[in-house]
Design a protein around this motif. Structure first.
Motif, short mmCIF file in Angstrom:
data_model
loop_
_atom_site.label_atom_id
_atom_site.label_comp_id
_atom_site.label_asym_id
_atom_site.label_seq_id
_atom_site.Cartn_x
_atom_site.Cartn_y
_atom_site.Cartn_z
N SER A 1 -2.86 15.10 58.78
CA SER A 1 -1.67 14.54 59.41
C SER A 1 -1.93 13.19 60.08
O SER A 1 -1.00 12.49 60.46
CB SER A 1 -1.11 15.52 60.43
OG SER A 1 -2.09 15.77 61.43
N ALA A 2 -3.21 12.83 60.24
CA ALA A 2 -3.53 11.52 60.83
C ALA A 2 -3.50 10.42 59.77
O ALA A 2 -3.58 9.23 60.09
CB ALA A 2 -4.89 11.57 61.50
N THR A 3 -3.41 10.83 58.52
CA THR A 3 -3.44 9.84 57.44
C THR A 3 -2.04 9.60 56.92
O THR A 3 -1.14 10.42 57.11
CB THR A 3 -4.33 10.32 56.27
OG1 THR A 3 -3.68 11.43 55.63
CG2 THR A 3 -5.71 10.75 56.76
N LEU A 4 -1.88 8.47 56.26
CA LEU A 4 -0.59 8.10 55.69
C LEU A 4 -0.72 8.05 54.17
O LEU A 4 -1.55 7.33 53.63
CB LEU A 4 -0.19 6.72 56.24
CG LEU A 4 1.11 6.10 55.75
CD1 LEU A 4 2.30 6.99 56.05
CD2 LEU A 4 1.30 4.73 56.42
N GLY B 1 0.04 12.46 55.75
CA GLY B 1 -0.86 12.99 54.73
C GLY B 1 -0.79 14.49 54.50
O GLY B 1 -1.23 14.99 53.46
N ASP B 2 -0.24 15.24 55.43
CA ASP B 2 -0.13 16.69 55.25
C ASP B 2 1.18 17.08 54.59
O ASP B 2 1.51 18.27 54.54
CB ASP B 2 -0.29 17.39 56.61
CG ASP B 2 0.76 16.96 57.62
OD1 ASP B 2 1.40 15.89 57.41
OD2 ASP B 2 0.96 17.68 58.60
N ARG B 3 1.93 16.11 54.11
CA ARG B 3 3.22 16.39 53.46
C ARG B 3 3.20 15.92 52.02
O ARG B 3 2.42 15.05 51.65
CB ARG B 3 4.35 15.60 54.15
CG ARG B 3 4.47 15.83 55.61
CD ARG B 3 5.16 17.13 55.87
NE ARG B 3 4.74 17.66 57.15
CZ ARG B 3 5.41 18.58 57.82
NH1 ARG B 3 6.51 19.09 57.32
NH2 ARG B 3 4.95 19.04 58.96
N GLU B 4 4.16 16.46 51.26
CA GLU B 4 4.40 15.92 49.94
C GLU B 4 5.76 15.22 49.97
O GLU B 4 6.61 15.52 50.81
CB GLU B 4 4.47 17.05 48.89
CG GLU B 4 3.20 17.86 48.76
CD GLU B 4 2.00 17.04 48.29
OE1 GLU B 4 2.22 16.05 47.56
OE2 GLU B 4 0.86 17.37 48.67
N VAL B 5 5.93 14.31 49.04
CA VAL B 5 7.26 13.74 48.85
C VAL B 5 8.04 14.71 47.96
O VAL B 5 7.57 15.07 46.89
CB VAL B 5 7.19 12.35 48.18
CG1 VAL B 5 8.60 11.85 47.84
CG2 VAL B 5 6.48 11.36 49.09
N ASP B 6 9.20 15.16 48.44
CA ASP B 6 10.07 16.03 47.64
C ASP B 6 10.86 15.12 46.69
O ASP B 6 11.79 14.43 47.10
CB ASP B 6 11.00 16.80 48.59
CG ASP B 6 11.89 17.78 47.84
OD1 ASP B 6 12.33 17.46 46.71
OD2 ASP B 6 12.17 18.85 48.40
N LEU B 7 10.43 15.13 45.42
CA LEU B 7 11.04 14.18 44.47
C LEU B 7 12.52 14.45 44.24
O LEU B 7 13.29 13.52 43.98
CB LEU B 7 10.27 14.21 43.14
CG LEU B 7 8.87 13.59 43.22
CD1 LEU B 7 8.10 13.85 41.93
CD2 LEU B 7 8.95 12.09 43.49
#
Lengths: 568, 568
Positions: free
Chosen positions: A280-283, A301-307
């Protein structure tokens, strides 16, 4: 009034002991095994006698409540001309979801996926004055959508039965009232159907929370995920959850940007492990092509993009993932090491999640191979062109309303109510004469219930390991009468069936010969009529057994008491 | 139970004073003018509120009687895969009448024009033993046919509602019984609907008169013509009238063939005038191409060849008219002067009407320009390869059963019952286990009622110059209550409407303000509810006027007497 009496010896019904090979969900398995539906083609179903009865019961309830709400029933065709859908752009926008065809003269037609265009035309033709409004119209009609992956039986078919309605008003206040009438009718409908349901916000808060809501039936087989807050009651489809943008202090108050040698860390996981920081500290910066133009999308960084969400936000623009070829001839774009601080220089748009707020500091790519950067600060080292809620939602995310941890659950969308506004009225120039003698542009609402889907949702929610288990008003019968033995027992069963039917009780009587009592009991549990009445050995002593399909409770009672209780 | 109460002030209804420009038939004009239906595209209709109610009433009656006959209701899809229709050849045979389309994966589909194939598959899947039969299945479902000339409003649409049913039996006797059950149910349905109807033979006598019958509703707008005999009761669609072949004595007993110089007489009219003989003494020979092969068809000169009948007789072969080019390089074929005595020599097939019987003598073409021949005798000068009933039937033609003169009338086909036999069972290998443990091939019946067409047929039969005039059970209301004046009269009308509805009377109340009594009366007559109750000036004295829509009778009665009469 006498009710329907069905004899299983004459009913076209073949139950199956085995699950169909292609069945993924509980309702699909059981509706096929219990002989309610039969597959005709991918996503295209035949309703067999018991299934048709359940479908008809659901239809009747929907009709009664729509009538009670003051809506008027009409019936529009399914085969529709191209022109009105061309007018609104949906002929093209629907893409492959639309079944298109040509008639013998070469004219283009479509099979209606929903009918806003045609209803708008009907009202334009029929209503000319404010006196003719408000009007709410509905139909219970067959819809067509060429789903890419039809599955789950009648839960997501390519041909399906829907109740769609449309309201026409001359003011926002009247539209709000038509919307409220539909919302209340839907609550009554789903309550009568016996469907456990939740009403959730279906659009981003920015558009106004009440403009669109979904009715969801929680079920493991559901294709929708909704978030709800155990603390404040907030509930929304995860597609509609929005997080507020909270600037995190002065961007200039951070240490300077620092490049890091990070060999072999092209993924967030490898990077976070290498640096010993949480993801989560990363982008994370995803590159996509929006209408062919390369665009970056930043999420923690702990997420995905929901396409799906991204495509919906950017529609009607098309969204594609970039391929290796898109990097060719663009040395500034270093695959796996993209950072937003390098994008402005090469004129790339940067979209980001609201958590990438002004003043937040990130570890991200340095736009050089095997190199990352830390202290990359939003508002100092890069700017966000547009904030979008396109990151996946996770359990425990803060409730946008109160900040408590959200829960996530799977559900089936069974209804959708939507304040459309003037989009369609604008497209077709739908005006009526106002009180002041001047034309008023009409404002519309659009409301849908998946009627065939509701049958599957009910099966999902109510079935158990023995089979289906219908709520009273939906069940194909009130009582399933089992003649456990031949001769006198079958005679008594048939006599009881006649008496109950005459008293208005809908009866399904298993009078089959050559079928063992065990098979009859198994079938009764699979078919799922709420009450099972067994005429067995006790019949000689005037006793029958009354079983509750749901609880499994059994009780031996005198025949007359059973009749009285069932007919009472 | 309380009945439906509709207030015209809230009903979406716009009546028209003028006939729609494109309306050819009475029902088309009136259903549009009275606001029952609205055109969406050629042959594709929207049912507006009042129209939907009438359609629903017809549907309910059909459903009740089909249930009473022991048929089981199912619901099949309209979007159907190509394969089963390929199996029976109908994918191709239907030609342009079939709406075909392709899904996103390139698979072929059609919109079902009728469902024999899919029902056969369903039963093959569900029924395995003689114990599972007989079974009769029906659906009330939307059908599609890409008619070349959709017209007459909902009388002949391209999307329409149909009740189709199918019976499955293991013997011819059982099929005859299923057929009888359907025939009786149809009589009950059309009687309840209030449709004047005739049952006529629909196939040639050669196939057995009871194998297929049509239910026809006599009406000027009908596209079918039926013949009936006032003497013996014989009745048949003109397409099915067959004349017996009666040899007319010894072919050798005639004078020899004689050629005649007949310049400028290429038509029967010119020839008959030139020779001073009746047209019926001449033999007309039409040339057609049957699957591309030139064939001659002979009929008496006062008849035409019914190309529809011819095509039906020769199906699945295609039938086309010859063109000028077909004569090129064929000197033996002289346009306008063809005679059958010259055909055998050039190996042309000769089909003929039964009146061209062995021993009959004709004046016909001599196969030379400007030349005819007399004393051309069937069985001496030419042979008939096949006898076909393809000549037009004329009023006064001898009844095939008793010889009396036939009457001809126009009618609308509202139902068709048909003993299909084993055609579809053979195509799909539909067998069940017989009593003797061996497989038995199933025999089928197919039965249809045009539900939306029945609405139009009823309108055709019952309307008058003032408007529609529905039979009780089909009408959108039992009583049309007109508040002739404002204030107290409207209040009383609404109060009466409530009382009547509470007593189970379906009420349509004209409570519109700003609409003159004259317009309200005109609308009431146009809409066609059987009873009209007027609350006018007499209301102050407790009197209302009761009108019979059909007879026009009016009666002033005390309010309480009116309520009692209507609710009684």
């Amino acid at each position: 009034m006498a009710a329907r009496l069905q004899r299983m010896s004459r009913l076209m019904l073949k139950t199956l002991r085995e699950d169909p090979a292609d069945a993924e969900t509980l309702s699909h398995r059981l509706l096929v095994r219990a002989g309610y539906v039969r597959r005709t083609a991918a996503g295209i179903w035949t309703w067999l006698p018991l299934g048709k009865q359940v479908l008809e019961n659901v239809t009747r309830i929907v009709r009664e409540e729509m009538d009670a709400a003051g809506a008027q029933e009409v019936l529009l065709p399914a085969l529709l001309p191209r022109e009105p859908y061309e007018t609104t752009g949906r002929w093209t926008e629907y893409g492959e979801l639309l079944f298109r065809l040509t008639d013998r003269k070469g004219a283009d037609y479509l099979l209606g996926p929903t009918h806003e265009e045609i209803f708008t035309q009907v009202v334009k033709d029929q209503c000319t004055s404010y006196k003719d409004l408000p009007v709410m119209l509905y139909q219970i009609q067959t819809k067509y959508r060429d789903e890419a992956r039809p599955r789950s039986g009648v839960l997501r078919g390519r041909e399906f039965l829907m109740k769609d309605s449309y309201s026409f008003d001359t003011s926002d206040e009247e539209l709000a009232e038509s919307y409220r009438l539909h919302r209340e009718a839907y609550v009554r409908i789903f309550t009568r159907l016996g469907l456990d349901h939740r009403i959730v916000s279906a659009v981003s808060g920015a558009m106004g929370g009440s403009a669109s809501e979904e009715f969801l039936a929680p079920a493991a087989a559901g294709e929708d995920t909704f978030a709800d807050c155990p603390s404040c009651g907030y509930a929304a489809n995860t597609e509609a959850v929005t997080f507020p943008l909270k600037p995190a202090g002065n961007p200039l108050g951070h240490p300077p940007l620092q490049e890091l040698d990070t060999p072999g860390t092209p993924t967030i996981e490898t990077l976070a492990e290498h640096l010993g920081v949480p993801a989560s500290a990363t982008l994370k910066n995803l590159l996509v092509k929006v209408d062919g133009e390369i665009t970056a999308v930043g999420v923690p960084g702990d997420r995905e993009v929901d396409l799906g969400k991204l495509a919906e936000h950017l529609a009607p623009a098309t969204v594609e993932l970039v391929t290796a070829e898109d990097f060719t001839g663009r040395p500034a774009l270093v695959r796996g090491y993209v950072g937003p601080q390098g994008l402005a220089g090469i004129a790339l748009r940067y979209l980001a999640d609201p958590r990438v707020a002004p003043g937040t500091s990130w570890i991200t790519g340095a736009n050089k191979p095997d190199t990352h950067a830390r202290n990359v600060v939003c508002g100092r080292d890069f700017e966000v062109d547009e904030y979008l809620d396109v990151a996946t939602v996770e359990p425990g995310d803060p409730c946008p309303s109160c900040g408590a941890g959200l829960r996530l659950d799977r559900a089936i969308e069974i209804g959708h109510i939507f304040q459309l506004g003037r989009k369609y009225a604008d497209a077709f120039g739908l005006d009526v004469l106002g009180r002041d003698g001047k034309p008023v542009r009409v404002t519309m609402g659009s409301y849908g219930i998946g009627v065939s889907r509701a049958v599957a949702a009910l099966a999902e929610q109510t079935a158990d390991d023995k089979g289906l288990c219908w709520p009273d008003e939906v069940a194909p019968a009130d009582v399933h009468l089992v003649a456990a033995g031949r001769g006198a027992q079958t005679e008594l069963a048939l006599e009881l069936a006649d008496r109950l039917a005459a008293a208005g009780v809908r009866v399904l009587v298993d009078d089959r010969t050559g079928v063992s009592p065990g098979v009859k009991f198994t079938d009764a549990e699979l078919i799922g009529v709420p009450r099972i009445l067994v005429v067995g050995r006790g019949a000689a002593q005037g006793l029958v057994e009354l079983r509750d399909r749901r609880t499994g409770e059994r009780e031996e009672v005198p025949v007359e008491a059973a009749v009285e209780r069932l007919a009472g």
